[in-house]
Motif scaffolding. Structure first.
Motif, PDB file in Angstrom:
ATOM      1  N   ARG A 113      27.788  53.776 -58.263  1.00 28.62           N
ATOM      2  CA  ARG A 113      29.177  54.156 -58.018  1.00 28.62           C
ATOM      3  C   ARG A 113      30.076  52.912 -57.983  1.00 28.62           C
ATOM      4  O   ARG A 113      31.216  52.944 -58.467  1.00 28.62           O
ATOM      5  CB  ARG A 113      29.274  54.920 -56.708  1.00 28.62           C
ATOM      6  CG  ARG A 113      30.650  55.479 -56.406  1.00 28.62           C
ATOM      7  CD  ARG A 113      30.680  56.164 -55.048  1.00 28.62           C
ATOM      8  NE  ARG A 113      29.750  57.292 -54.989  1.00 28.62           N
ATOM      9  CZ  ARG A 113      29.501  57.987 -53.879  1.00 28.62           C
ATOM     10  NH1 ARG A 113      30.108  57.647 -52.737  1.00 28.62           N
ATOM     11  NH2 ARG A 113      28.650  58.998 -53.912  1.00 28.62           N
ATOM     12  N   ILE A 114      29.565  51.822 -57.410  1.00 35.20           N
ATOM     13  CA  ILE A 114      30.342  50.573 -57.379  1.00 35.20           C
ATOM     14  C   ILE A 114      30.565  50.066 -58.799  1.00 35.20           C
ATOM     15  O   ILE A 114      31.680  49.687 -59.176  1.00 35.20           O
ATOM     16  CB  ILE A 114      29.610  49.505 -56.532  1.00 35.20           C
ATOM     17  CG1 ILE A 114      29.531  49.938 -55.072  1.00 35.20           C
ATOM     18  CG2 ILE A 114      30.316  48.151 -56.637  1.00 35.20           C
ATOM     19  CD1 ILE A 114      28.713  49.021 -54.186  1.00 35.20           C
ATOM     20  N   ASN A 115      29.498  50.088 -59.602  1.00 32.49           N
ATOM     21  CA  ASN A 115      29.628  49.643 -60.997  1.00 32.49           C
ATOM     22  C   ASN A 115      30.605  50.520 -61.773  1.00 32.49           C
ATOM     23  O   ASN A 115      31.463  50.026 -62.530  1.00 32.49           O
ATOM     24  CB  ASN A 115      28.261  49.673 -61.685  1.00 32.49           C
ATOM     25  CG  ASN A 115      27.499  48.373 -61.522  1.00 32.49           C
ATOM     26  OD1 ASN A 115      28.084  47.319 -61.321  1.00 32.49           O
ATOM     27  ND2 ASN A 115      26.186  48.445 -61.588  1.00 32.49           N
ATOM     28  N   GLY A 119      33.536  48.163 -62.054  1.00 32.78           N
ATOM     29  CA  GLY A 119      33.062  47.337 -63.165  1.00 32.78           C
ATOM     30  C   GLY A 119      31.834  46.519 -62.786  1.00 32.78           C
ATOM     31  O   GLY A 119      31.522  46.320 -61.619  1.00 32.78           O
ATOM     32  N   HIS A 120      31.151  46.045 -63.826  1.00 28.96           N
ATOM     33  CA  HIS A 120      29.890  45.339 -63.608  1.00 28.96           C
ATOM     34  C   HIS A 120      30.086  43.980 -62.939  1.00 28.96           C
ATOM     35  O   HIS A 120      29.187  43.508 -62.233  1.00 28.96           O
ATOM     36  CB  HIS A 120      29.144  45.171 -64.933  1.00 28.96           C
ATOM     37  CG  HIS A 120      28.596  46.465 -65.464  1.00 28.96           C
ATOM     38  ND1 HIS A 120      27.468  47.059 -64.932  1.00 28.96           N
ATOM     39  CD2 HIS A 120      29.014  47.286 -66.457  1.00 28.96           C
ATOM     40  CE1 HIS A 120      27.209  48.185 -65.583  1.00 28.96           C
ATOM     41  NE2 HIS A 120      28.139  48.339 -66.508  1.00 28.96           N
ATOM     42  N   GLU A 121      31.230  43.351 -63.159  1.00 25.94           N
ATOM     43  CA  GLU A 121      31.469  42.061 -62.499  1.00 25.94           C
ATOM     44  C   GLU A 121      31.505  42.234 -60.992  1.00 25.94           C
ATOM     45  O   GLU A 121      30.959  41.421 -60.249  1.00 25.94           O
ATOM     46  CB  GLU A 121      32.775  41.441 -62.997  1.00 25.94           C
ATOM     47  CG  GLU A 121      32.666  40.801 -64.370  1.00 25.94           C
ATOM     48  CD  GLU A 121      33.884  39.979 -64.709  1.00 25.94           C
ATOM     49  OE1 GLU A 121      34.682  39.672 -63.794  1.00 25.94           O
ATOM     50  OE2 GLU A 121      34.039  39.641 -65.889  1.00 25.94           O
ATOM     51  N   GLY A 149      17.159  45.697 -59.720  1.00 22.20           N
ATOM     52  CA  GLY A 149      18.598  45.634 -59.921  1.00 22.20           C
ATOM     53  C   GLY A 149      19.371  45.428 -58.636  1.00 22.20           C
ATOM     54  O   GLY A 149      20.078  44.440 -58.454  1.00 22.20           O
ATOM     55  N   GLU A 150      19.246  46.395 -57.696  1.00 24.58           N
ATOM     56  CA  GLU A 150      19.938  46.301 -56.410  1.00 24.58           C
ATOM     57  C   GLU A 150      18.944  46.381 -55.263  1.00 24.58           C
ATOM     58  O   GLU A 150      19.267  46.781 -54.156  1.00 24.58           O
ATOM     59  CB  GLU A 150      21.003  47.400 -56.279  1.00 24.58           C
ATOM     60  CG  GLU A 150      20.476  48.809 -56.234  1.00 24.58           C
ATOM     61  CD  GLU A 150      20.285  49.465 -57.598  1.00 24.58           C
ATOM     62  OE1 GLU A 150      20.194  50.698 -57.639  1.00 24.58           O
ATOM     63  OE2 GLU A 150      20.221  48.740 -58.619  1.00 24.58           O
ATOM     64  N   GLU A 186      38.874  46.173 -50.484  1.00 19.68           N
ATOM     65  CA  GLU A 186      37.730  46.006 -49.594  1.00 19.68           C
ATOM     66  C   GLU A 186      36.719  47.105 -49.923  1.00 19.68           C
ATOM     67  O   GLU A 186      37.019  48.290 -49.788  1.00 19.68           O
ATOM     68  CB  GLU A 186      38.157  46.100 -48.125  1.00 19.68           C
ATOM     69  CG  GLU A 186      38.806  44.842 -47.607  1.00 19.68           C
ATOM     70  CD  GLU A 186      38.871  44.817 -46.086  1.00 19.68           C
ATOM     71  OE1 GLU A 186      38.524  45.848 -45.455  1.00 19.68           O
ATOM     72  OE2 GLU A 186      39.278  43.788 -45.528  1.00 19.68           O
ATOM     73  N   ILE A 187      35.554  46.687 -50.373  1.00 20.32           N
ATOM     74  CA  ILE A 187      34.531  47.633 -50.803  1.00 20.32           C
ATOM     75  C   ILE A 187      33.428  47.666 -49.752  1.00 20.32           C
ATOM     76  O   ILE A 187      32.756  46.664 -49.499  1.00 20.32           O
ATOM     77  CB  ILE A 187      33.944  47.223 -52.168  1.00 20.32           C
ATOM     78  CG1 ILE A 187      35.077  47.098 -53.207  1.00 20.32           C
ATOM     79  CG2 ILE A 187      32.895  48.219 -52.629  1.00 20.32           C
ATOM     80  CD1 ILE A 187      34.636  46.468 -54.514  1.00 20.32           C
TER      81      ILE A 187
END
Length: 230
Positions: A113-115, A119-121, A149-150, A186-187
């Motif tokens: 969901r973050i990606n 975005g991937h950066e 990956g994570e 802020e994530i």
């Protein structure tokens, strides 16, 4: 008598010629020695100027290759290969000295969901952000690695399962209270974790990894942002 008078000066002339020739030979040898010394000195200087930087460059390149072989390029943590080597050494030490050994497996919740949202950066930044917290909050003796990956794993020497659970929750809370700031947003990031102990009869780390992985996915199924024991 005339012959005697003639031979004496001739003998003197020959002797003087021999002395002069010997002096010239010695001068020539000295000159050759000087020239040879200059050549050797020139070669040494050229070797120092040319080959020393080349050796330094090769040495730096070899160090970089060694680091790349052991560390994850993105997080700066140990990679799976290095983790496996250290884990095997730790298991061997545990067998010899009857030392307790536990591990924590952690996974970033909703990483896709973050990606997808940022975005991937930003996804890469999230991995670096979590990696820095894990490294800062763990002990020097702990082995902290990124194995997927994570997905992260911590190998904890001289730590029982309860101690590993406390550390896992400490890390989980620290990450949840430390949002990632990216693009003025802020994530919030949370972790799910699984904790397992390495048994004395275990010959390698795979059984404990499998146990921790199963506990991790139980934490995912139960709502995430929590730690489960194997």
């Amino acid at each position: 008598m005339a012959e005697s008078d003639l031979l004496a000066p001739l003998h003197n002339i020959v002797g003087q010629y021999e002395r002069e020739s010997l002096d010239k030979v010695n001068d020539l040898r000295l000159a050759q020695s000087v020239v040879l010394g200059i050549i050797i000195l020139t070669i040494l200087i050229e070797a120092f100027i040319i080959f020393r930087p080349m050796v330094d460059k090769v040495s730096r390149y070899a160090s970089k290759l060694q680091r790349d072989a052991n560390f994850d390029y993105l997080s700066g943590l140990l990679n799976r290969r290095a983790f496996q080597i250290i884990a095997q050494q730790s298991i061997g030490a545990g067998h010899r000295y009857n030392r307790q050994l536990s591990l924590i497996m952690l996974d970033i919740d909703f990483f896709k969901r973050i990606n997808d949202s940022y975005g991937h950066e930003v996804g890469d930044s999230a991995i670096k952000h979590v990696s820095n917290i894990l490294k800062a909050e763990s002990r020097e003796s702990d082995c902290v690695a990124r194995i997927g990956g994570e997905e992260f794993v911590l190998l904890l020497p001289d730590t029982d399962r309860d101690g590993a659970e406390k550390l896992a929750n400490k890390l989980r809370i620290k990450v949840s209270e430390s949002p990632l700031v990216a693009n003025n947003d802020e994530i919030e990031i949370t972790l799910s974790g699984g904790v397992a102990s390495v048994r004395l009869e275990d010959k390698n780390i795979e059984i404990a990894l499998s146990d921790a992985d199963e506990a991790l996915y139980r934490a995912k199924r139960n709502g995430r942002n929590q730690v489960q024991l194997a």
